[in-house]
Design a protein around this motif. Structure first.
Motif, short mmCIF file in Angstrom:
data_model
loop_
_atom_site.label_atom_id
_atom_site.label_comp_id
_atom_site.label_asym_id
_atom_site.label_seq_id
_atom_site.Cartn_x
_atom_site.Cartn_y
_atom_site.Cartn_z
N ASN A 151 0.80 -1.23 0.00
CA ASN A 151 0.00 0.00 0.00
C ASN A 151 0.83 1.27 0.00
O ASN A 151 0.30 2.37 -0.05
N TYR A 152 2.14 1.13 0.07
CA TYR A 152 3.04 2.28 0.10
C TYR A 152 3.97 2.35 -1.11
O TYR A 152 4.63 3.35 -1.32
N CYS A 153 4.10 1.30 -1.86
CA CYS A 153 5.16 1.23 -2.86
C CYS A 153 4.65 0.66 -4.19
O CYS A 153 4.34 1.38 -5.09
N ARG A 154 4.63 -0.63 -4.32
CA ARG A 154 4.32 -1.39 -5.54
C ARG A 154 5.39 -1.19 -6.60
O ARG A 154 5.21 -1.56 -7.75
N GLY A 155 6.52 -0.58 -6.23
CA GLY A 155 7.58 -0.36 -7.20
C GLY A 155 7.08 0.47 -8.35
O GLY A 155 6.13 1.23 -8.23
N CYS A 156 7.70 0.33 -9.49
CA CYS A 156 7.28 1.04 -10.70
C CYS A 156 6.81 0.01 -11.72
O CYS A 156 7.64 -0.68 -12.32
N PRO A 157 5.51 -0.11 -11.91
CA PRO A 157 5.01 -1.06 -12.91
C PRO A 157 5.55 -0.79 -14.31
O PRO A 157 5.73 -1.71 -15.10
N ALA A 158 5.86 0.48 -14.61
CA ALA A 158 6.42 0.80 -15.93
C ALA A 158 7.80 0.18 -16.09
O ALA A 158 8.16 -0.28 -17.18
N MET A 159 8.58 0.15 -15.01
CA MET A 159 9.90 -0.52 -15.07
C MET A 159 9.71 -2.01 -15.32
O MET A 159 10.41 -2.60 -16.15
N ALA A 160 8.77 -2.62 -14.61
CA ALA A 160 8.50 -4.05 -14.81
C ALA A 160 8.03 -4.30 -16.24
O ALA A 160 8.45 -5.26 -16.88
N GLY A 162 8.71 -2.46 -18.88
CA GLY A 162 9.85 -2.25 -19.77
C GLY A 162 10.80 -3.44 -19.79
O GLY A 162 11.36 -3.77 -20.83
N TYR A 163 10.97 -4.07 -18.65
CA TYR A 163 11.90 -5.20 -18.56
C TYR A 163 11.28 -6.54 -18.91
O TYR A 163 11.91 -7.38 -19.53
N TYR A 164 10.05 -6.74 -18.45
CA TYR A 164 9.45 -8.09 -18.55
C TYR A 164 8.19 -8.14 -19.40
O TYR A 164 7.59 -9.20 -19.53
N ASN A 165 7.75 -6.98 -19.93
CA ASN A 165 6.51 -6.89 -20.69
C ASN A 165 5.32 -7.32 -19.83
O ASN A 165 4.34 -7.87 -20.32
N ASP A 166 5.43 -7.08 -18.53
CA ASP A 166 4.38 -7.46 -17.59
C ASP A 166 4.43 -6.48 -16.41
O ASP A 166 5.34 -6.55 -15.58
N PHE A 167 3.47 -5.56 -16.36
CA PHE A 167 3.53 -4.55 -15.32
C PHE A 167 3.13 -5.07 -13.95
O PHE A 167 3.22 -4.37 -12.95
N PHE A 168 2.71 -6.34 -13.86
CA PHE A 168 2.39 -6.93 -12.56
C PHE A 168 3.59 -7.60 -11.90
O PHE A 168 3.53 -8.00 -10.76
N LYS A 169 4.69 -7.71 -12.62
CA LYS A 169 5.89 -8.30 -12.02
C LYS A 169 6.57 -7.30 -11.09
O LYS A 169 6.28 -6.12 -11.12
N LYS A 170 7.48 -7.80 -10.31
CA LYS A 170 8.22 -6.97 -9.35
C LYS A 170 9.14 -5.99 -10.09
O LYS A 170 9.77 -6.34 -11.09
#
Length: 178
Positions: A151-160, A162-170
């Motif tokens: 609830n505070y982070c979730r990282g950057c889905p755009a980075m995920a 860009g790297y993995y073609n899956d914005f739900f990944k870490k």
């Protein structure tokens, strides 16, 4: 360099470069920060921010989603249980991007088309988009959904994305492993 003195800057912040799918190659991945190196970079930036802030009129922002993780590591953030997203990435929760041609994207940093203005109603796009509803579903976030900092982070889905073609990944720069 003290930005507020040299350039009369009121606000300073930074964001990571987010690669698009075509740019992610073995070379780019090898040239990028490891999660530990990125943590070290944030620590260095925090140290500089603290030193500069002593005599500064400049506000030094913390937009980068992984600041929450660093603050947690340093004992400066004590997460509370909540069903609400408190901080971190606002994709699908509090922001959209609207291009000049009316295309509506889930995030300015990735090509996830969710609607078109004025052909569609903005309220309907935001609340009825199956893509955004999927983004709002905590269970879709593979590793992040189990994280104490969801609830505070979730990282950057755009980075995920860009790297993995899956914005739900870490986020590829996340160093949290619990």
């Amino acid at each position: 360099m003290n930005l507020d003195i040299d350039n009369k800057v009121d606000l300073f912040d930074f964001a990571r470069y987010v690669p698009i799918k075509e740019e992610v190659s073995t070379t780019l991945k090898n040239d990028n920060y490891t999660p530990e190196e990125y943590r070290d970079l944030l620590l260095k930036v925090l140290d500089v921010y603290r030193k500069i802030n002593l005599n500064s009129r400049t506000h030094y922002g913390r937009k980068e989603n992984l600041w929450s993780l660093l603050y947690y590591d340093l004992g400066l953030l004590n997460p509370i249980e909540s069903d609400k997203v408190i901080d971190g990435c606002g994709m699908g929760i509090r922001h959209l991007s609207i291009l000049s041609n009316g295309s509506v994207l889930a995030c300015r940093r990735m090509p996830i088309y969710i609607g078109k203005l004025p052909d569609e109603n903005l309220i309907n796009i935001f609340f009825k988009s199956s893509t955004l509803n999927g983004i709002r579903n905590k269970n879709n976030y593979k590793e992040c959904s189990k994280c104490i900092l969801y609830n505070y982070c979730r990282g950057c889905p755009a980075m995920a994305y860009g790297y993995y073609n899956d914005f739900f990944k870490k986020d590829p720069h996340c160093w949290y492993t619990k």
